[in-house]
Motif scaffolding. Structure first.
Motif, short mmCIF file in Angstrom:
data_model
loop_
_atom_site.label_atom_id
_atom_site.label_comp_id
_atom_site.label_asym_id
_atom_site.label_seq_id
_atom_site.Cartn_x
_atom_site.Cartn_y
_atom_site.Cartn_z
N ALA A 1 35.74 52.40 13.19
CA ALA A 1 34.53 51.60 13.74
C ALA A 1 34.93 51.66 15.29
O ALA A 1 33.73 51.86 16.28
CB ALA A 1 34.58 50.04 13.25
N ASP A 2 35.93 51.34 15.72
CA ASP A 2 36.40 51.44 17.23
C ASP A 2 36.36 52.75 17.53
O ASP A 2 35.82 52.81 18.60
CB ASP A 2 37.84 50.89 17.21
N ALA A 3 36.43 53.92 17.07
CA ALA A 3 36.42 55.07 17.49
C ALA A 3 35.06 55.61 17.57
O ALA A 3 34.62 56.32 18.67
CB ALA A 3 37.21 56.37 16.54
N ALA A 4 33.99 55.08 16.90
CA ALA A 4 32.65 55.23 16.96
C ALA A 4 32.05 54.43 18.30
O ALA A 4 30.99 55.08 18.56
CB ALA A 4 32.03 54.68 15.68
N LEU A 5 32.84 53.77 19.00
CA LEU A 5 32.31 53.20 20.30
C LEU A 5 32.48 54.08 21.16
O LEU A 5 31.96 53.94 22.63
CB LEU A 5 32.98 51.81 20.49
N LEU A 6 33.21 55.15 21.22
CA LEU A 6 33.39 56.20 22.24
C LEU A 6 32.36 57.06 22.58
O LEU A 6 31.70 57.64 21.24
CB LEU A 6 34.69 57.01 22.09
N GLY A 7 32.02 57.42 23.57
CA GLY A 7 30.92 58.28 23.88
C GLY A 7 31.33 59.89 24.18
O GLY A 7 32.47 60.21 23.87
#
Length: 137
Positions: free
Chosen positions: A46-52
């Motif tokens: 979920a945290d990795a999904a916050l990267l653009g």
């Protein structure tokens, strides 16, 4: 012409201070800046999904962040902006914590809120660039 030589550097200095805020040498902490090393696989995903997009983030960094954090990401050793390279407490923070710092700023430091100037996508993109360029080992 003589008057231009006086007010142009003054205006440039004013714009720089307005963008970076007052300089204080304090470690940055967001209200939720407690760093935990125990992260579930689900939380990590979920945290990795916050990267653009890091490539798009470079252009944003070069336009909006480089004045304080510098081209090398060291922020003049943390004196001007956060040192992304040598201050490992920053890279230990989650993407959510770092995005909160970008969005809201950090009271008592030079980090201002970028929410009024950068969209959520742009904030994620610039964080992706910062992670890739300065925090990866």
């Amino acid at each position: 012409m003589k008057n231009e030589k006086v007010w142009i550097p003054g205006l440039a200095a004013l714009l720089f201070v307005a963008a970076c805020g007052p300089v204080e040498n304090k470690p940055s902490e967001t209200p939720s800046a407690t760093v935990s090393t125990a992260v579930s696989a689900e939380d990590a995903a979920a945290d990795a999904a916050l990267l653009g997009d890091a490539e798009a983030g470079k252009a944003i960094y070069d336009k909006s962040c480089i004045a304080c954090h510098q081209a090398d990401g060291k922020g003049m050793g943390g004196a001007l902006g956060a040192d992304f390279v040598n201050d490992k407490t920053r890279s230990a923070k989650s993407n959510a914590q770092l995005l909160a710092s970008i969005e809201h700023g950090i009271k008592g430091t030079t980090m201002v809120s970028w929410a009024p100037l950068l969209s959520e996508t742009e904030r994620k993109d610039v964080l992706a660039y910062i992670r890739k360029a300065f925090m990866e080992e």
